[in-house]
Scaffold this active site. Sequence first.
Site, PDB file in Angstrom:
ATOM      1  N   LYS A  43       0.835  -1.198   0.000  1.00 11.70           N
ATOM      2  CA  LYS A  43       0.000   0.000   0.000  1.00 11.70           C
ATOM      3  C   LYS A  43       0.873   1.253   0.000  1.00 11.70           C
ATOM      4  CE  LYS A  43      -0.532   0.047   5.050  1.00 11.70           C
ATOM      5  NZ  LYS A  43      -1.500   0.086   6.164  1.00 11.70           N
ATOM      6  N   ARG A  64     -11.122   1.166  14.328  1.00 14.88           N
ATOM      7  CA  ARG A  64     -10.682   1.975  13.190  1.00 14.88           C
ATOM      8  C   ARG A  64     -11.153   1.326  11.892  1.00 14.88           C
ATOM      9  NH1 ARG A  64      -4.693   1.629  10.962  1.00 14.88           N
ATOM     10  NH2 ARG A  64      -5.763  -0.215  10.140  1.00 14.88           N
ATOM     11  N   TYR A 100      14.286  31.582   5.617  1.00 11.44           N
ATOM     12  CA  TYR A 100      13.140  32.371   6.075  1.00 11.44           C
ATOM     13  C   TYR A 100      13.226  32.665   7.566  1.00 11.44           C
ATOM     14  CZ  TYR A 100      10.681  31.601   1.663  1.00 11.44           C
ATOM     15  OH  TYR A 100      10.313  31.596   0.346  1.00 11.44           O
ATOM     16  N   MET A 150      10.208  25.011   0.555  1.00 10.96           N
ATOM     17  CA  MET A 150       9.427  24.096  -0.272  1.00 10.96           C
ATOM     18  C   MET A 150      10.299  23.284  -1.220  1.00 10.96           C
ATOM     19  SD  MET A 150       6.267  24.901  -2.881  1.00 10.96           S
ATOM     20  CE  MET A 150       5.192  25.446  -1.563  1.00 10.96           C
TER      21      MET A 150
END
Length: 394
Positions: free
Chosen positions: A65, A160, A288, A336
């Site tokens: 998966k 779940r 930043y 990013m």
Amino acid sequence: MSSRAATTAVPGPPPPRDAQLPVERAEPTTTGPSGPALHVDAAAIEANVRTIRSRTDAQVMAVVKADGFGHGMLTVARAAVAAGASWLGVTDVADAALLRRAGITQPVLSWLHPGGIDVDLAARTGTDVAVGSVEDLQHVVAAAPSVVRVHLHLDTGMARGGLPRADWPVALRVAQQAQERGRIRVVGLMGHLPDADHGDPARNRTGIGAYAAGLQAAVAAGLWPLLSHLGTTAATLTDPATHFEMVRIGAGLVGIDPSGTTSLRGAATLTAPVVHTTEVPAGTPVGYGGAHVTTAPTHLSVLGVGYGDGIPRELAAEASVGIDGRRYRVVGRVSMDQVVVDTGARAFPQGTTATVFGPRGTSAPTIKEWAGWAGTIPHAIVTGIGPRVPRQAP
């Protein structure tokens, strides 16, 4: 805010020349890919499957998966099958169809079904489906164009998904009647253990007990023979009582043992190129917000990978990468598309390859270390590597 402590400093004039760093010019370590890449070691996956198979007499389902835990579904599936996995597991029938189109013929089970169960596609591709509610079971029975193979998914303590215990009698009755009418064939019974990752068999007893009760009820309802499967990677490695007839291995395929009891081989190496290098004086804010300020003259290398590729944005101050056999610290906030690395006296030219993470035994950090720096689990690191990072397998 970044998890790194910000340093307050006011940049002054550049230091005198005799305070500048002696420059060590490094040659590019490789002329490899122009962008980041995730290199997948199929041999490591095969070795992990063989290690796990040596711990159990049960069949092994390779759970591929989340695109094979971020390593590439087809690469992981083929390597696992080559090493003796007899089943494959996915969470959506569409993924099972991709395996079939790639020529993989092993039995495939789909469960969780985030977009609902595509019963027609399951029938056409010969995919087994797990049902975790009476409603899902009734849907499969009503929509089946031909006999569909079903695994009943019991809630054994996760809350779940899976059939709640109160619904077992109804589900078993619906399944038994549908099987008599030739709509479905109930071939398996599965559950999931909430505490297996701790590697403590005592914590599995409640879940095993619940599963055993469900198995007994299924047999009493005439649903036999059944392929019984409960244990996943950690339980398989630590608790033989969870093995039953099949175990489901996901994270263990790619070298992650949640129980921390077994040495498995990491199957991924993430590399990224140096895209810019500069020499800066002490007192230089980086990135930043100036979350990091240099305390001495140094060289900074910018890597062409960032949180847009799955690098965690929030990292502990110890986070590092490997370049040319040594580790160098990540500084400033992750952007990013970029991270900045302090390389001290070494100036790495554009095109030099940095290793963000790799298997144990190299100079690069491991996935487990990255998980620690990001305050998460190794699964999240590897599955978070984004689609713009190509997967490369030899």
